[in-house]
Design a protein around this motif. Sequence first.
Motif, short mmCIF file in Angstrom:
data_model
loop_
_atom_site.label_atom_id
_atom_site.label_comp_id
_atom_site.label_asym_id
_atom_site.label_seq_id
_atom_site.Cartn_x
_atom_site.Cartn_y
_atom_site.Cartn_z
N LYS A 129 17.67 2.67 55.30
CA LYS A 129 17.29 1.26 55.41
C LYS A 129 16.31 0.92 54.29
CE LYS A 129 17.86 0.94 60.40
NZ LYS A 129 17.20 0.59 61.69
N TRP A 130 16.57 -0.22 53.67
CA TRP A 130 15.70 -0.68 52.58
C TRP A 130 14.89 -1.87 53.10
CZ3 TRP A 130 15.98 2.18 48.09
CH2 TRP A 130 17.08 3.02 47.98
N SER A 131 13.60 -1.70 53.15
CA SER A 131 12.73 -2.73 53.72
C SER A 131 11.62 -3.12 52.75
CB SER A 131 12.10 -2.24 55.03
OG SER A 131 11.38 -1.03 54.79
N ASN A 132 11.93 -3.15 51.47
CA ASN A 132 10.92 -3.50 50.46
C ASN A 132 11.16 -4.88 49.87
OD1 ASN A 132 13.23 -2.90 49.11
ND2 ASN A 132 12.22 -1.81 47.42
N ALA A 133 11.89 -5.74 50.62
CA ALA A 133 12.23 -7.05 50.07
C ALA A 133 10.98 -7.92 49.96
CB ALA A 133 13.27 -7.73 50.94
N ASN A 134 10.24 -8.05 51.05
CA ASN A 134 9.07 -8.93 51.06
C ASN A 134 7.79 -8.20 50.67
OD1 ASN A 134 10.63 -11.11 51.92
ND2 ASN A 134 10.44 -10.47 54.06
N GLY A 135 7.66 -6.98 51.08
CA GLY A 135 6.46 -6.22 50.77
C GLY A 135 5.37 -6.42 51.80
N ILE A 136 4.41 -5.54 51.77
CA ILE A 136 3.24 -5.58 52.65
C ILE A 136 2.02 -5.85 51.78
CG2 ILE A 136 1.86 -4.30 54.32
CD1 ILE A 136 4.39 -2.62 54.90
N TYR A 137 1.29 -6.93 52.08
CA TYR A 137 0.15 -7.34 51.27
C TYR A 137 -1.14 -7.08 52.05
CZ TYR A 137 3.43 -9.68 48.16
OH TYR A 137 4.44 -9.95 47.27
N ARG A 138 -2.10 -6.48 51.37
CA ARG A 138 -3.41 -6.20 51.94
C ARG A 138 -4.49 -6.49 50.89
NH1 ARG A 138 -0.79 -6.46 55.67
NH2 ARG A 138 -0.56 -5.06 57.45
N ALA A 139 -5.66 -6.92 51.40
CA ALA A 139 -6.80 -7.14 50.51
C ALA A 139 -7.56 -5.85 50.31
CB ALA A 139 -7.72 -8.21 51.10
N VAL A 140 -8.30 -5.80 49.24
CA VAL A 140 -9.10 -4.61 48.92
C VAL A 140 -10.07 -4.32 50.05
CG1 VAL A 140 -10.76 -3.64 47.30
CG2 VAL A 140 -8.84 -4.98 46.46
N ASN A 141 -10.19 -3.02 50.39
CA ASN A 141 -11.09 -2.52 51.44
C ASN A 141 -10.56 -2.77 52.84
OD1 ASN A 141 -13.00 -1.46 49.63
ND2 ASN A 141 -14.01 -3.46 49.46
N GLU A 142 -9.36 -3.30 52.97
CA GLU A 142 -8.75 -3.41 54.29
C GLU A 142 -7.95 -2.14 54.61
OE1 GLU A 142 -8.13 -8.24 54.73
OE2 GLU A 142 -6.41 -6.92 54.48
N SER A 143 -7.45 -2.07 55.85
CA SER A 143 -6.59 -0.96 56.26
C SER A 143 -5.14 -1.40 56.27
CB SER A 143 -6.99 -0.46 57.66
OG SER A 143 -8.29 0.09 57.64
N ALA A 144 -4.25 -0.48 55.93
CA ALA A 144 -2.81 -0.77 55.88
C ALA A 144 -2.08 0.20 56.79
CB ALA A 144 -2.30 -0.65 54.45
N LEU A 145 -1.15 -0.36 57.57
CA LEU A 145 -0.30 0.43 58.45
C LEU A 145 1.15 0.28 58.00
CD1 LEU A 145 -1.78 -0.30 62.00
CD2 LEU A 145 -1.93 1.84 60.72
N LEU A 146 1.79 1.43 57.70
CA LEU A 146 3.19 1.45 57.28
C LEU A 146 4.00 2.07 58.41
CD1 LEU A 146 2.72 2.62 53.57
CD2 LEU A 146 2.64 0.31 54.51
N ASN A 147 4.76 1.21 59.11
CA ASN A 147 5.52 1.66 60.27
C ASN A 147 6.96 1.97 59.88
OD1 ASN A 147 3.31 1.15 62.07
ND2 ASN A 147 3.81 -1.03 61.93
N ILE A 148 7.59 2.82 60.67
CA ILE A 148 9.01 3.13 60.50
C ILE A 148 9.76 2.66 61.74
CG2 ILE A 148 8.57 5.08 58.98
CD1 ILE A 148 9.00 6.93 61.31
N THR A 149 11.03 2.38 61.56
CA THR A 149 11.84 1.83 62.65
C THR A 149 12.76 2.87 63.29
OG1 THR A 149 13.52 1.13 61.06
CG2 THR A 149 11.80 -0.47 61.63
#
Length: 309
Positions: free
Chosen positions: A20-40
């Motif tokens: 599955k390709w899920s990089n169409a929109n992307g995940i945006y985060r600001a500097v010093n925030e936390s990022a969660l990358l989930n799988i389906t």
Amino acid sequence: MNFRRIFLVKCLLLLFPSVKWSNANGIYRAVNESALLNITAAGSLYDVRWLRDSKKLLQIKDKKVKYYVNKDQCRCKIFLNGTLQIEQVMKEDSGNYTVTVYQQDGKLKAEEVMKLVVQEPVPQPILSAECMNKTISVKCEVKQKTKDETFIIELTQDKSKKIQKNATKLELHTRYSGTFRCVVQNQVSKKMAEKVITCSGHLDVYLILSIAGGAIFFVIFVILLIYCIRKKKAERLEDDDEERMMQARQVDSEMVVRELPQPLCNPTPKQLRVQQRPLPQPQVQQQALPPRPRPRTQQRTPNHPRERP
């Protein structure tokens, strides 16, 4: 060229239906925030591997975590469900993240690709204006922290609006004064600046009407004020006249009271005696006569004794 890419993607989907390709929109985060990358991927996960730009980061296999990079530099951890968490993200963490899930027999169960974009919060925009003849040139500008940093800028006024993407400054030309608003944003933050801009020598219809209405109201107020002052003054003069008349009447009544009473018809004997008594004559002071001159005494001749014959 696009036909070839579409054909290649179709072939990959046919060969690997679980990818599955899920990089169409992307995940945006600001500097010093936390990022969660989930799988389906559903079901139990035996072997999960995370890569960033084809570089191995970490792996969880049979509930055991293995790091391929420095744990402190990565600032990341993986959960039992395969979710990747990156704490205090930096711009260097941006990239394509690939997760692959394998079954216990080593067969590929799922593969997903997602894009993480880390951005700086937008700075405060600067709103300025310049008057040129009968037009106003309004400029909204944002200072860049890096050369490749761009924003979405929206500059609006009551009667006009302008939007530009991937920009650091925007200009708007108009003939009307008023309140201008500049909004600068990116995918992680948004800031606004607002300013009232009026050029001298150029007045719009609303401002002219406002000034005229204020002048008319001021004139009416002055007229009413003069009328009230004159009315109060007239009332005060009337009160003074009434007070003077009352005082004159009071004086007349006092004069009547002070008049001598008339003699009675039947006087008593005592009153008769008082009336018959002669009035005392005023004593005329005799004028002091000047002293009479004393007669001069003749000098007597001395008597000589007669001689006897």
